[in-house]
Design a protein around this motif. Sequence first.
Motif, mmCIF file in Angstrom:
data_model
loop_
_atom_site.group_PDB
_atom_site.id
_atom_site.type_symbol
_atom_site.label_atom_id
_atom_site.label_comp_id
_atom_site.label_asym_id
_atom_site.label_seq_id
_atom_site.Cartn_x
_atom_site.Cartn_y
_atom_site.Cartn_z
ATOM 1 N N ALA A 37 2.427 -14.747 -8.612
ATOM 2 C CA ALA A 37 2.792 -13.869 -7.502
ATOM 3 C C ALA A 37 1.522 -13.272 -6.900
ATOM 4 N N ILE A 38 1.356 -13.442 -5.594
ATOM 5 C CA ILE A 38 0.203 -12.918 -4.869
ATOM 6 C C ILE A 38 0.719 -12.009 -3.767
ATOM 7 N N THR A 39 0.318 -10.748 -3.795
ATOM 8 C CA THR A 39 0.726 -9.785 -2.776
ATOM 9 C C THR A 39 -0.316 -9.753 -1.674
ATOM 10 N N VAL A 40 0.146 -9.749 -0.438
ATOM 11 C CA VAL A 40 -0.724 -9.675 0.737
ATOM 12 C C VAL A 40 -0.515 -8.290 1.341
ATOM 13 N N GLU A 41 -1.511 -7.406 1.113
ATOM 14 C CA GLU A 41 -1.329 -6.017 1.531
ATOM 15 C C GLU A 41 -2.681 -5.313 1.644
ATOM 16 N N ASP A 42 -2.789 -4.431 2.617
ATOM 17 C CA ASP A 42 -3.975 -3.581 2.798
ATOM 18 C C ASP A 42 -5.280 -4.376 2.879
ATOM 19 N N GLY A 43 -5.240 -5.529 3.512
ATOM 20 C CA GLY A 43 -6.456 -6.304 3.732
ATOM 21 C C GLY A 43 -6.907 -7.166 2.568
ATOM 22 N N LEU A 60 2.149 -20.964 -6.012
ATOM 23 C CA LEU A 60 1.654 -19.647 -5.622
ATOM 24 C C LEU A 60 2.728 -19.013 -4.752
ATOM 25 N N ARG A 61 3.212 -17.840 -5.168
ATOM 26 C CA ARG A 61 4.274 -17.140 -4.435
ATOM 27 C C ARG A 61 3.650 -15.947 -3.705
ATOM 28 N N PHE A 62 3.463 -16.101 -2.408
ATOM 29 C CA PHE A 62 2.877 -15.052 -1.586
ATOM 30 C C PHE A 62 3.966 -14.111 -1.094
ATOM 31 N N LEU A 63 3.727 -12.809 -1.213
ATOM 32 C CA LEU A 63 4.618 -11.806 -0.653
ATOM 33 C C LEU A 63 3.803 -10.961 0.312
ATOM 34 N N ARG A 64 4.053 -11.142 1.579
ATOM 35 C CA ARG A 64 3.321 -10.426 2.629
ATOM 36 C C ARG A 64 3.994 -9.091 2.898
ATOM 37 N N LYS A 65 3.284 -8.005 2.587
ATOM 38 C CA LYS A 65 3.766 -6.653 2.861
ATOM 39 C C LYS A 65 3.094 -6.059 4.094
ATOM 40 N N ASP A 66 2.029 -6.696 4.541
ATOM 41 C CA ASP A 66 1.239 -6.209 5.669
ATOM 42 C C ASP A 66 1.730 -6.861 6.961
ATOM 43 N N PRO A 67 2.232 -6.066 7.926
ATOM 44 C CA PRO A 67 2.730 -6.645 9.171
ATOM 45 C C PRO A 67 1.627 -7.073 10.146
ATOM 46 N N SER A 68 0.371 -6.846 9.792
ATOM 47 C CA SER A 68 -0.753 -7.209 10.655
ATOM 48 C C SER A 68 -0.710 -8.698 10.996
ATOM 49 N N PRO A 69 -0.960 -9.052 12.269
ATOM 50 C CA PRO A 69 -0.976 -10.474 12.648
ATOM 51 C C PRO A 69 -2.010 -11.287 11.862
ATOM 52 N N CYS A 70 -3.070 -10.640 11.407
ATOM 53 C CA CYS A 70 -4.095 -11.342 10.637
ATOM 54 C C CYS A 70 -3.523 -11.898 9.333
ATOM 55 N N ALA A 71 -2.538 -11.225 8.752
ATOM 56 C CA ALA A 71 -1.962 -11.638 7.469
ATOM 57 C C ALA A 71 -0.874 -12.698 7.620
ATOM 58 N N ALA A 72 -0.628 -13.163 8.835
ATOM 59 C CA ALA A 72 0.492 -14.059 9.103
ATOM 60 C C ALA A 72 0.326 -15.466 8.526
ATOM 61 N N MET A 73 -0.911 -15.884 8.262
ATOM 62 C CA MET A 73 -1.152 -17.248 7.772
ATOM 63 C C MET A 73 -2.019 -17.200 6.522
ATOM 64 N N VAL A 74 -1.848 -18.212 5.682
ATOM 65 C CA VAL A 74 -2.787 -18.438 4.596
ATOM 66 C C VAL A 74 -3.275 -19.873 4.739
ATOM 67 N N ILE A 75 -4.601 -20.030 4.662
ATOM 68 C CA ILE A 75 -5.235 -21.330 4.864
ATOM 69 C C ILE A 75 -6.092 -21.632 3.642
ATOM 70 N N THR A 106 -7.778 -18.073 2.782
ATOM 71 C CA THR A 106 -8.032 -16.955 3.684
ATOM 72 C C THR A 106 -6.920 -16.853 4.718
ATOM 73 N N CYS A 107 -6.960 -15.746 5.456
ATOM 74 C CA CYS A 107 -6.138 -15.651 6.656
ATOM 75 C C CYS A 107 -6.873 -16.421 7.757
ATOM 76 N N GLN A 108 -6.270 -16.551 8.910
ATOM 77 C CA GLN A 108 -6.899 -17.327 9.978
ATOM 78 C C GLN A 108 -8.183 -16.685 10.491
ATOM 79 N N MET A 109 -8.357 -15.381 10.312
ATOM 80 C CA MET A 109 -9.578 -14.704 10.756
ATOM 81 C C MET A 109 -10.594 -14.544 9.618
ATOM 82 N N LYS A 110 -10.232 -15.006 8.423
ATOM 83 C CA LYS A 110 -11.076 -14.944 7.223
ATOM 84 C C LYS A 110 -11.382 -13.513 6.778
ATOM 85 N N MET A 111 -10.465 -12.596 7.081
ATOM 86 C CA MET A 111 -10.627 -11.218 6.624
ATOM 87 C C MET A 111 -9.975 -11.040 5.250
ATOM 88 N N TYR A 112 -8.810 -11.618 5.052
ATOM 89 C CA TYR A 112 -8.193 -11.675 3.726
ATOM 90 C C TYR A 112 -8.833 -12.877 3.049
#
Length: 128
Positions: A37-43, A60-75, A106-112
Amino acid sequence: MSILVNLVGIALIALIVWWFWLYRPGTATQANHGAVAITVEDGVYSPSRVRIKPNETAVLRFLRKDPSPCAAMVIFDGLDISEELPVGKPKEISLKVAEAGTYAFTCQMKMYRGELVVAENQEMNHER
């Protein structure tokens, strides 16, 4: 006042340098039978480092808690995997990697940022 502005600017530059070039994910979570389980939250991805064995299927089970558009994808760099992550709903990604190595995700912007470490048990024990 201008000294304060300069100090804040220097601090922000240092933070940016650390975040994009110096930061390394911490301890890796070992993927055994079952999903990681991988949580996507707070950057960040938490955990941000996952270890799997070569040629074994891992989920890998991703759970996105962050509504930011940056967190919308995992690459997953080098694995030709790109998945959309819905907010508040788990997204399972099943992978089987043959080549040992470290693959960034990463996310599409490589911030996460995270790492998928593919190695045998002996190799995993010798990581930093």
